[in-house]
Design a protein around this motif. Structure first.
Motif, PDB file in Angstrom:
ATOM      1  N   ASP A  92       0.812  -1.216   0.000  1.00 16.35           N
ATOM      2  CA  ASP A  92       0.000   0.000   0.000  1.00 16.35           C
ATOM      3  C   ASP A  92       0.853   1.277   0.000  1.00 16.35           C
ATOM      4  O   ASP A  92       0.336   2.372  -0.187  1.00 16.35           O
ATOM      5  N   GLU A  93       2.156   1.163   0.173  1.00 16.45           N
ATOM      6  CA  GLU A  93       3.071   2.308   0.087  1.00 16.45           C
ATOM      7  C   GLU A  93       3.615   2.486  -1.323  1.00 16.45           C
ATOM      8  O   GLU A  93       4.262   3.487  -1.618  1.00 16.45           O
ATOM      9  N   ILE A  94       3.366   1.508  -2.193  1.00 16.17           N
ATOM     10  CA  ILE A  94       3.957   1.485  -3.534  1.00 16.17           C
ATOM     11  C   ILE A  94       2.950   1.955  -4.568  1.00 16.17           C
ATOM     12  O   ILE A  94       1.806   1.491  -4.601  1.00 16.17           O
ATOM     13  N   GLY A 134      16.218  -4.940 -13.586  1.00 15.05           N
ATOM     14  CA  GLY A 134      15.952  -4.869 -12.161  1.00 15.05           C
ATOM     15  C   GLY A 134      14.518  -4.496 -11.862  1.00 15.05           C
ATOM     16  O   GLY A 134      13.762  -4.085 -12.739  1.00 15.05           O
ATOM     17  N   LEU A 135      14.153  -4.623 -10.598  1.00 15.70           N
ATOM     18  CA  LEU A 135      12.828  -4.262 -10.119  1.00 15.70           C
ATOM     19  C   LEU A 135      12.823  -2.785  -9.768  1.00 15.70           C
ATOM     20  O   LEU A 135      13.528  -2.357  -8.854  1.00 15.70           O
ATOM     21  N   GLN A 136      12.050  -2.009 -10.507  1.00 15.83           N
ATOM     22  CA  GLN A 136      11.898  -0.577 -10.238  1.00 15.83           C
ATOM     23  C   GLN A 136      10.648  -0.391  -9.385  1.00 15.83           C
ATOM     24  O   GLN A 136       9.573  -0.858  -9.738  1.00 15.83           O
ATOM     25  N   ILE A 137      10.806   0.286  -8.266  1.00 13.07           N
ATOM     26  CA  ILE A 137       9.683   0.571  -7.380  1.00 13.07           C
ATOM     27  C   ILE A 137       9.528   2.082  -7.291  1.00 13.07           C
ATOM     28  O   ILE A 137      10.497   2.796  -7.028  1.00 13.07           O
ATOM     29  N   LEU A 169      -2.683  -4.251  -8.057  1.00 11.26           N
ATOM     30  CA  LEU A 169      -2.729  -3.470  -9.292  1.00 11.26           C
ATOM     31  C   LEU A 169      -1.475  -2.631  -9.530  1.00 11.26           C
ATOM     32  O   LEU A 169      -1.242  -2.180 -10.641  1.00 11.26           O
ATOM     33  N   MET A 170      -0.683  -2.422  -8.490  1.00 17.34           N
ATOM     34  CA  MET A 170       0.515  -1.598  -8.675  1.00 17.34           C
ATOM     35  C   MET A 170       1.630  -2.351  -9.387  1.00 17.34           C
ATOM     36  O   MET A 170       2.580  -1.748  -9.866  1.00 17.34           O
ATOM     37  N   ILE A 171       1.519  -3.666  -9.493  1.00 21.69           N
ATOM     38  CA  ILE A 171       2.521  -4.445 -10.211  1.00 21.69           C
ATOM     39  C   ILE A 171       2.199  -4.399 -11.692  1.00 21.69           C
ATOM     40  O   ILE A 171       1.105  -4.764 -12.115  1.00 21.69           O
ATOM     41  N   LYS A 172       3.170  -3.965 -12.458  1.00 26.71           N
ATOM     42  CA  LYS A 172       2.993  -3.887 -13.915  1.00 26.71           C
ATOM     43  C   LYS A 172       3.871  -4.969 -14.519  1.00 26.71           C
ATOM     44  O   LYS A 172       5.087  -4.914 -14.409  1.00 26.71           O
ATOM     45  N   THR A 173       3.253  -5.928 -15.176  1.00 25.93           N
ATOM     46  CA  THR A 173       4.022  -7.026 -15.778  1.00 25.93           C
ATOM     47  C   THR A 173       4.098  -6.897 -17.288  1.00 25.93           C
ATOM     48  O   THR A 173       4.789  -7.677 -17.926  1.00 25.93           O
ATOM     49  N   ASP A 174       3.438  -5.926 -17.857  1.00 18.77           N
ATOM     50  CA  ASP A 174       3.437  -5.788 -19.304  1.00 18.77           C
ATOM     51  C   ASP A 174       4.448  -4.745 -19.790  1.00 18.77           C
ATOM     52  O   ASP A 174       4.452  -4.374 -20.935  1.00 18.77           O
TER      53      ASP A 174
END
Length: 175
Positions: A92-94, A134-137, A169-174
């Protein structure tokens, strides 16, 4: 369900550079025209030998850096030893999280715990190894974190399953 990755800094070439430097220092100290005798070495408190040992101790310390990254349904937990303690970020912070390609030298000036070039203090990166993915947050307070990964395909699959299974929903895999 949890994704766990531990990356260790591996700078084997650092030992070679420091070894060459140690050979030069010790050669000049002991084999030069004004080579140091044992008595002179005691008078200067074995300083050249201590200097060489400190150089290798520094190389050892640098090679002990590691990044541990854990991602699960609750959020992201990371630690970059010895520079950060264990920190957690709840979902919920992302604002958004996605895998992206980055340029370690061009964007952040190198590897390790870095800030983005040109004094962008709100954009941190933990770059150890990998193939520049890498994982961008992006946090809701507009701060950014980037974590390198050595297994981008496994990570992408995990994020896809996590997004579908927990409706994050904050995770974007596309991307």
């Amino acid at each position: 369900m949890e994704y766990k990755e531990i990356q260790k800094l591996n700078l084997w070439w650092l030992y070679i550079l420091f070894g060459i430097q140690a050979i030069i220092i010790l050669s000049i100290t002991f084999l030069g025209d004004t080579g140091v005798s044992l008595e002179e070495l005691k008078e200067i408190y074995y300083l050249p030998i201590v200097g060489v040992v400190l150089i290798f101790a520094l190389a050892y310390f640098i090679n002990q850096n590691y990044l541990s990254l854990f991602v699960n349904k609750d959020g992201i937990t990371y630690k970059y030893w010895p520079f950060t303690r264990t920190k957690s970020i709840r979902w919920d912070e992302i604002d958004s999280a996605y895998l992206r390609k980055y340029d370690a030298l061009g964007e952040y000036g190198g590897w390790g715990f870095r800030y983005r070039l040109w004094f962008k203090w709100s954009d941190k990166a933990f770059i150890i190894d990998g193939d520049s993915i890498g994982l961008q947050i992006v946090l809701k307070n507009n701060k950014k974190l980037l974590f390198s990964t050595t297994k981008p395909e496994n990570f992408r699959q995990f994020l896809t399953v996590l997004k579908k299974g927990h409706h994050l929903l904050m995770i974007k895999t596309d991307v």
